[in-house]
Design a protein around this motif. Structure first.
Motif, PDB file in Angstrom:
ATOM      1  N   TYR A 161      -1.986 -41.232  -2.673  1.00  0.00           N
ATOM      2  CA  TYR A 161      -1.776 -42.331  -3.888  1.00  0.00           C
ATOM      3  C   TYR A 161      -0.987 -41.571  -5.112  1.00  0.00           C
ATOM      4  N   CYS A 163      -1.228 -40.880  -8.226  1.00  0.00           N
ATOM      5  CA  CYS A 163      -1.235 -41.209  -9.619  1.00  0.00           C
ATOM      6  C   CYS A 163      -0.589 -40.361 -10.662  1.00  0.00           C
ATOM      7  N   GLU A 238     -12.437 -45.263  -4.248  1.00  0.00           N
ATOM      8  CA  GLU A 238     -11.511 -46.090  -5.068  1.00  0.00           C
ATOM      9  C   GLU A 238     -12.021 -47.547  -4.938  1.00  0.00           C
ATOM     10  N   GLN A 265     -11.175 -44.889 -14.430  1.00  0.00           N
ATOM     11  CA  GLN A 265     -10.421 -43.901 -15.024  1.00  0.00           C
ATOM     12  C   GLN A 265     -10.075 -44.836 -16.760  1.00  0.00           C
ATOM     13  N   LEU A 272      -4.076 -48.472 -16.896  1.00  0.00           N
ATOM     14  CA  LEU A 272      -4.251 -48.626 -15.628  1.00  0.00           C
ATOM     15  C   LEU A 272      -2.681 -48.358 -14.793  1.00  0.00           C
ATOM     16  N   ARG A 277      -2.712 -46.592 -10.908  1.00  0.00           N
ATOM     17  CA  ARG A 277      -3.702 -47.032 -10.069  1.00  0.00           C
ATOM     18  C   ARG A 277      -3.335 -48.551  -9.410  1.00  0.00           C
ATOM     19  N   LYS A 278      -4.037 -48.569  -8.479  1.00  0.00           N
ATOM     20  CA  LYS A 278      -3.923 -49.441  -7.343  1.00  0.00           C
ATOM     21  C   LYS A 278      -4.783 -50.645  -7.574  1.00  0.00           C
TER      22      LYS A 278
END
Length: 437
Positions: A161, A163, A238, A265, A272, A277-278
Motif C-alpha cells: 500500500y 501509505c 483495512e 487513521q 485520508l 489511504r484507499k
C-alpha cells in the motif's frame, strides 16, 4: 553444514516488541532454536543467546528497541546477541554499532536464525545480514500461544500500500502469504495442543492471496470447518478489504467472533487523501453500519492517528465529529511520528507536539465514553466467555465472543473453557464486568 552439537545445553532469552505478528514470529524463532538443541532460559538464569525482535512503527518504537537491546546485553553480558525485526531491517548499521550486538538479521533472514549463528563466539562488531526490501519474497509460517489462552496465526506478511506516513512496506517487503492448506494444518495443530481461540494476524491480512492466488474469504471458510477451535478473531483489516461478503460470512459462521478491528487513521477525507489511504469516510461509515445492522452486539475497534502532517484544526474537528458519529466500541489512538524516507515529510503543514497531545486526549476521552456505553449495553445479556490462565489465585478473567472482559472467582477447572454466563456490573478494581453463572 551446521554442527548442531555446539548448541547442546545452550539457552536463549527472547525479547519481543511491537505487534502480535512479531510475537508469532518470535515463537517460530524459538521453535527453530529448540529443534537445534537450544532451550529457553529459566528465570534468574543467564542466557547463552539473546534474540531481540524489534518494531519500528514510530520513533518511540525505535527508542524502545535500543533500550531492549541494551537491557538484554546488561542482563546477559556474555550472550551472543541477535537483533532482528523491522528496526533491524530499516536501520541495521545503527544497531550493529551498539556495543555487545553480534548479529543483525533483516526481514528475509529473521526466521532462519540458526543458519547465521556459527559458533556463538562474540564478535568485535555486529555483523549485518539483510536483503533489499524489494527482494524479500519468502513467507515463513508462524503460530504462537500467548501467556493466557489464545493463539496467533500468521496468515500474511508485507504490504503493497505505501501509505505516506508508513515505513512497514520498507521493513517487511511486498504482500505475500501462506497457502490455505498449510494454514488449516496449523489450525489443526493448535487443536492438538488444546488451543480454543486463534487470532489471524498479518501486516495487511485482507490482502491475503497474492502468493497462492487464493482469497481471504476462502481462507475464512476453510478455517471455519476446523473442528475443535471454539472461535477465531480477525485482527486489524483495512476497511476497503473488509468486504460485505466477509461481514455476512462472520455473521453466519460457526466460529468467527463478532469482533472487528479497522484502521480509520483519520475522519477527514482531506487527511485520508494526504495519507494515501484507499478509502474515504463514506466507505468507512458503510462498513460500520453494515456490521451493526447484522451484528448489533459486535465489538468494533478503530485505529486513529493524530497530528499527521496536513492535519489542520479544521481537519481535526472534522475527524473528531466523524468519529463521534460512529457506532464503535473503542479507539486505539496513536500520535504521528515522522519516519525517515516517507512521503509524508513532503507535506508542508506540521502539527506541534502540544497540539498532538491535546488531540490525542480528546480522542481518548471519546474512546472511554464509547467503550463505557458499549459495555453498559451488554449488561444483562448472556455471552460465552473463554477464561484465561491467571498468575493470581483470587480472580480470573476472560473475554466474550464480542470482546467484553469478564471476571469471576478463581476456579482452575474453568481455565481454557468456554462457558455461557450473564454479563453483570462493571468493577473498577477488576477493570472488567462480572460473570454471573
Amino acid at each position: 553444514m551446521i554442527d548442531h552439537s555446539i548448541f547442546q545445553n545452550k539457552t536463549a532469552a527472547y525479547y519481543t516488541l511491537g505487534c502480535k505478528l512479531n510475537f508469532a514470529e518470535t515463537s517460530a524463532i524459538g521453535r527453530q532454536l529448540y529443534n537445534a538443541g537450544i532451550t529457553r532460559v529459566r528465570k534468574g538464569q543467564k542466557a547463552d543467546i539473546c534474540v531481540i525482535n524489534t518494531c519500528s512503527v514510530t520513533e518511540l518504537a525505535d527508542k524502545k528497541g535500543r533500550q531492549a537491546i541494551r537491557k538484554a546485553i546488561h542482563e546477559n553480558p556474555n550472550a551472543f546477541v541477535v537483533v532482528t525485526g523491522c528496526y533491524a531491517q530499516l536501520k541495521p548499521d545503527d544497531i550493529a554499532e551498539i556495543e555487545g550486538v553480534d548479529l543483525v538479521l533483516g526481514a528475509e533472514q529473521k526466521l532462519d536464525v540458526v543458519k547465521y549463528l556459527d559458533d556463538l563466539r562474540k564478535k568485535d562488531k555486529g555483523e549485518v545480514v539483510t536483503s533489499k526490501t524489494h527482494r524479500i519474497r519468502s513467507f515463513v509460517h508462524s503460530v504462537s500461544a500467548d501467556d493466557r489462552t489464545r493463539y496467533f496465526l500468521k496468515v500474511q506478511d508485507g504490504c503493497d500500500y505505501f501509505c505516506s506516513f508508513c515505513t512497514i512496506p520498507f521493513a517487511r517487503g511486498r504482500s505475500r502469504n501462506g497457502s490455505i492448506a498449510d494454514l488449516v494444518k496449523q489450525a489443526e495443530q493448535v487443536v492438538q495442543e488444546g488451543g480454543k481461540e486463534i487470532v489471524l494476524t498479518g501486516v495487511n491480512i485482507g490482502d491475503f492471496g497474492h502468493t497462492t492466488k487464493e482469497s481471504f474469504i476462502d481462507l475464512l471458510k476453510e478455517l471455519d470447518n476446523v473442528e475443535g477451535i471454539e472461535r477465531y478473531r480477525i485482527s486489524s483489516i483495512e476497511p476497503n478489504l473488509l468486504t460485505d461478503e466477509i461481514i455476512d460470512f462472520v455473521a453466519e459462521s460457526k466460529r468467527f467472533a463478532p469482533h472487528f478491528h479497522m484502521p480509520l487513521q483519520a475522519g477527514s477525507d482531506a487527511v485520508l487523501s494526504l495519507m494515501k489511504r484507499k478509502y474515504d469516510t463514506a466507505l468507512f461509515r458503510h462498513k460500520i453500519e453494515k456490521i451493526k445492522t447484522i451484528l448489533p452486539d459486535a465489538f468494533i475497534g478503530v485505529d486513529v492517528i493524530v497530528g499527521v502532517r496536513g492535519e489542520t484544526d479544521n481537519c481535526f474537528d472534522e475527524s473528531k465529529n466523524f468519529i463521534k458519529s460512529l457506532d464503535i466500541s473503542k479507539l486505539h489512538v496513536f500520535t504521528y511520528s515522522e519516519r525517515p524516507g516517507t512521503q509524508a515529510l513532503n507535506i508542508d503543514f506540521a502539527v506541534d507536539p502540544k497540539t498532538k497531545h491535546a488531540r490525542s486526549k480528546a480522542l481518548l476521552d471519546i474512546s472511554d465514553e464509547k467503550h463505557r456505553c458499549f459495555m453498559e449495553s451488554m449488561k444483562g445479556t448472556r455471552k460465552k466467555v473463554l477464561f484465561e490462565h491467571t498468575k493470581y489465585g483470587k480472580s480470573m478473567h476472560g473475554f466474550t465472543e464480542n470482546y467484553i472482559k469478564l471476571y469471576s472467582n478463581y476456579d482452575p477447572a474453568n481455565i481454557n473453557r468456554v462457558i455461557e454466563v450473564e454479563v453483570g456490573e462493571y468493577d473498577e478494581d477488576e477493570m472488567a464486568m462480572k460473570a454471573i453463572f
